[in-house]
Design a protein around this motif. Structure first.
Motif, PDB file in Angstrom:
ATOM      1  N   ASP A 173    -163.276 130.662 -42.664  1.00 13.99           N
ATOM      2  CA  ASP A 173    -161.932 131.210 -42.496  1.00 13.99           C
ATOM      3  C   ASP A 173    -160.878 130.114 -42.340  1.00 13.99           C
ATOM      4  O   ASP A 173    -159.763 130.243 -42.854  1.00 13.99           O
ATOM      5  N   ILE A 174    -161.247 129.046 -41.636  1.00 17.51           N
ATOM      6  CA  ILE A 174    -160.266 127.974 -41.418  1.00 17.51           C
ATOM      7  C   ILE A 174    -159.881 127.351 -42.752  1.00 17.51           C
ATOM      8  O   ILE A 174    -158.702 127.135 -43.032  1.00 17.51           O
ATOM      9  N   ALA A 175    -160.897 127.098 -43.604  1.00 20.56           N
ATOM     10  CA  ALA A 175    -160.608 126.519 -44.914  1.00 20.56           C
ATOM     11  C   ALA A 175    -159.774 127.483 -45.754  1.00 20.56           C
ATOM     12  O   ALA A 175    -158.885 127.060 -46.499  1.00 20.56           O
ATOM     13  N   SER A 176    -160.030 128.785 -45.624  1.00 24.99           N
ATOM     14  CA  SER A 176    -159.245 129.762 -46.386  1.00 24.99           C
ATOM     15  C   SER A 176    -157.781 129.715 -45.977  1.00 24.99           C
ATOM     16  O   SER A 176    -156.878 129.721 -46.822  1.00 24.99           O
ATOM     17  N   ARG A 177    -157.567 129.658 -44.664  1.00 28.71           N
ATOM     18  CA  ARG A 177    -156.177 129.601 -44.196  1.00 28.71           C
ATOM     19  C   ARG A 177    -155.526 128.282 -44.602  1.00 28.71           C
ATOM     20  O   ARG A 177    -154.353 128.240 -44.975  1.00 28.71           O
ATOM     21  N   MET A 178    -156.330 127.202 -44.539  1.00 30.83           N
ATOM     22  CA  MET A 178    -155.804 125.893 -44.954  1.00 30.83           C
ATOM     23  C   MET A 178    -155.376 125.933 -46.415  1.00 30.83           C
ATOM     24  O   MET A 178    -154.314 125.426 -46.787  1.00 30.83           O
ATOM     25  N   GLY A 179    -156.195 126.573 -47.248  1.00 35.62           N
ATOM     26  CA  GLY A 179    -155.849 126.700 -48.659  1.00 35.62           C
ATOM     27  C   GLY A 179    -154.532 127.434 -48.839  1.00 35.62           C
ATOM     28  O   GLY A 179    -153.684 127.044 -49.640  1.00 35.62           O
ATOM     29  N   MET A 180    -154.343 128.485 -48.038  1.00 41.57           N
ATOM     30  CA  MET A 180    -153.097 129.245 -48.122  1.00 41.57           C
ATOM     31  C   MET A 180    -151.922 128.365 -47.709  1.00 41.57           C
ATOM     32  O   MET A 180    -150.861 128.393 -48.348  1.00 41.57           O
ATOM     33  N   TRP A 181    -152.095 127.593 -46.655  1.00 43.09           N
ATOM     34  CA  TRP A 181    -151.013 126.705 -46.202  1.00 43.09           C
ATOM     35  C   TRP A 181    -150.666 125.685 -47.282  1.00 43.09           C
ATOM     36  O   TRP A 181    -149.487 125.409 -47.527  1.00 43.09           O
ATOM     37  N   LEU A 182    -151.686 125.136 -47.938  1.00 43.17           N
ATOM     38  CA  LEU A 182    -151.417 124.159 -49.003  1.00 43.17           C
ATOM     39  C   LEU A 182    -150.595 124.813 -50.107  1.00 43.17           C
ATOM     40  O   LEU A 182    -149.665 124.215 -50.642  1.00 43.17           O
ATOM     41  N   PHE A 183    -150.919 126.062 -50.418  1.00 42.67           N
ATOM     42  CA  PHE A 183    -150.140 126.779 -51.419  1.00 42.67           C
ATOM     43  C   PHE A 183    -148.691 126.962 -50.943  1.00 42.67           C
ATOM     44  O   PHE A 183    -147.744 126.801 -51.709  1.00 42.67           O
ATOM     45  N   LEU A 184    -148.536 127.258 -49.655  1.00 37.97           N
ATOM     46  CA  LEU A 184    -147.182 127.442 -49.126  1.00 37.97           C
ATOM     47  C   LEU A 184    -146.371 126.148 -49.239  1.00 37.97           C
ATOM     48  O   LEU A 184    -145.154 126.184 -49.436  1.00 37.97           O
ATOM     49  N   PHE A 185    -147.047 124.995 -49.118  1.00 41.18           N
ATOM     50  CA  PHE A 185    -146.321 123.720 -49.270  1.00 41.18           C
ATOM     51  C   PHE A 185    -145.791 123.571 -50.691  1.00 41.18           C
ATOM     52  O   PHE A 185    -144.714 122.998 -50.907  1.00 41.18           O
ATOM     53  N   THR A 186    -146.530 124.081 -51.687  1.00 43.19           N
ATOM     54  CA  THR A 186    -146.005 124.014 -53.061  1.00 43.19           C
ATOM     55  C   THR A 186    -144.793 124.938 -53.199  1.00 43.19           C
ATOM     56  O   THR A 186    -143.881 124.654 -53.959  1.00 43.19           O
ATOM     57  N   GLU A 187    -144.788 126.019 -52.421  1.00 48.25           N
ATOM     58  CA  GLU A 187    -143.622 126.906 -52.432  1.00 48.25           C
ATOM     59  C   GLU A 187    -142.419 126.188 -51.804  1.00 48.25           C
ATOM     60  O   GLU A 187    -141.282 126.391 -52.223  1.00 48.25           O
ATOM     61  N   LEU A 188    -142.699 125.354 -50.812  1.00 51.21           N
ATOM     62  CA  LEU A 188    -141.638 124.567 -50.191  1.00 51.21           C
ATOM     63  C   LEU A 188    -140.993 123.659 -51.240  1.00 51.21           C
ATOM     64  O   LEU A 188    -139.775 123.491 -51.269  1.00 51.21           O
ATOM     65  N   LEU A 189    -141.821 123.097 -52.127  1.00 57.89           N
ATOM     66  CA  LEU A 189    -141.291 122.248 -53.196  1.00 57.89           C
ATOM     67  C   LEU A 189    -140.448 123.063 -54.160  1.00 57.89           C
ATOM     68  O   LEU A 189    -139.370 122.644 -54.587  1.00 57.89           O
ATOM     69  N   LEU A 190    -140.948 124.263 -54.516  1.00 59.83           N
ATOM     70  CA  LEU A 190    -140.236 125.123 -55.464  1.00 59.83           C
ATOM     71  C   LEU A 190    -138.843 125.479 -54.936  1.00 59.83           C
ATOM     72  O   LEU A 190    -137.827 125.257 -55.603  1.00 59.83           O
ATOM     73  N   PHE A 191    -138.807 126.007 -53.719  1.00 59.53           N
ATOM     74  CA  PHE A 191    -137.518 126.391 -53.160  1.00 59.53           C
ATOM     75  C   PHE A 191    -136.745 125.166 -52.689  1.00 59.53           C
ATOM     76  O   PHE A 191    -135.512 125.153 -52.730  1.00 59.53           O
TER      77      PHE A 191
END
Lengths: 206, 99
Positions: free
Chosen positions: A15-33
């Motif tokens: 579960d921790i790795a799954s959430r980490m993966g989601m956070w990494l994706f959110l960082f790419t959203e930070l770049l987009l916006f």
């Protein structure tokens, strides 16, 4: 994902790795916006006066209302996770459905807001808009692209939560396995954070 | 807070309601303050309030407070580079505008 099953119906998961993966994706959203926020800040810096004039066209009341809607939907999203953790399936589903309804409410407001703008002749490439000052054209260009992309995220988020609701009903998401719901929640809260910045930057420059 | 936890602790309903009320209050503040002209500080005020709101969402709604430390480090690194980009961008533009 590794779904190797052991004999005792024990599914391997992290579960921790799954959430980490989601956070990494959110960082790419930070770049987009983030790129768009950079663009906004430079253009505003260079066209401060025109941005102020253009922003008067926006309806602050609708902006406030939508802010309250999104903040409340973030609340119900967070509550739905606590509910499933407490093994209260029905309450969790109820909170998820409320979250989706609030997302739809947000989009309905957005629809009325944008159609009013269109009625006033303000849309990308319109004669009324092109007759305005260059800084005002930039403002409305950014307004449509940034709130539009945000709106797209709201729609995607609502669909995602809908899928999670189905998972919860079917028993895929349970008290012991709710990382999918958490990931959808993280995405939803990110959408909320982006709006937290969009709202004052577009609606509150008077 | 809790270090080296293998399974996640959870928030109760109450703290979420408190944060939600805090967020709505801050929205009210930012709208009320927007009418007042602080000059150059106007946008700074709006951004500071938005940052406080984001902090609340990140730590409570997004569970960063009860998440393992590595999540917080990741976020700080991401935000660090984001801020560097905007600082350098403005160092450049403020120079270009003046000349």
């Amino acid at each position: 994902m590794n779904t190797q099953e052991h004999a005792v119906s024990h599914v391997h998961r992290d579960d921790i790795a799954s959430r980490m993966g989601m956070w990494l994706f959110l960082f790419t959203e930070l770049l987009l916006f983030g790129g768009m926020f950079f663009l906004y800040s430079v253009y505003r810096f260079m066209n401060a006066e025109e941005f102020h004039v253009a922003a008067k066209e926006l309806n602050t009341l609708i902006g406030c209302f939508n802010t309250a809607i999104l903040l409340t939907s973030s609340l119900t999203m967070a509550l739905s996770i606590t509910a499933i953790q407490k093994d209260n399936k029905r309450l969790s589903i109820l909170f998820q459905v409320i979250t989706i309804s609030l997302a739809l409410g947000f989009m309905v407001n957005k629809y009325f807001e944008w159609t009013t703008k269109f009625d006033h002749g303000i849309y990308p490439g319109s004669d009324t808009l092109l007759a305005k000052e260059p800084g005002e054209i930039l403002f409305f260009g950014l307004y449509y692209v940034m709130t539009g992309l945000h709106g797209l995220h709201v729609v995607i988020g609502a669909v995602l939560i809908g899928v999670m609701t189905r998972f919860t009903i079917k028993g895929v998401i349970t008290k012991d396995s709710f990382v999918k719901l958490e990931a959808a929640g993280l995405y939803w809260h990110l959408v909320d954070i982006i709006w937290i910045f969009l709202f004052p930057l577009f609606y509150l420059i008077t | 807070m809790h270090k080296d936890e293998t399974h996640q602790h959870m928030h109760g309903y109450g703290i979420y309601l408190l944060v939600w009320m805090g967020l709505l209050t801050l929205t009210g503040v930012t709208v009320a303050v927007a009418g007042i002209n602080f000059g150059a500080l106007t946008i700074a005020t709006a951004l500071i309030i938005a940052s406080i709101k984001s902090y609340l969402v990140l730590t409570i709604f997004m569970h960063l407070r009860i998440e393992q430390r590595v999540f917080r480090i990741f976020l700080v690194v991401a935000l660090f580079f984001f801020i560097i980009s905007i600082v350098l961008l403005f160092a450049d533009y403020s120079f270009l505008i003046k000349s």
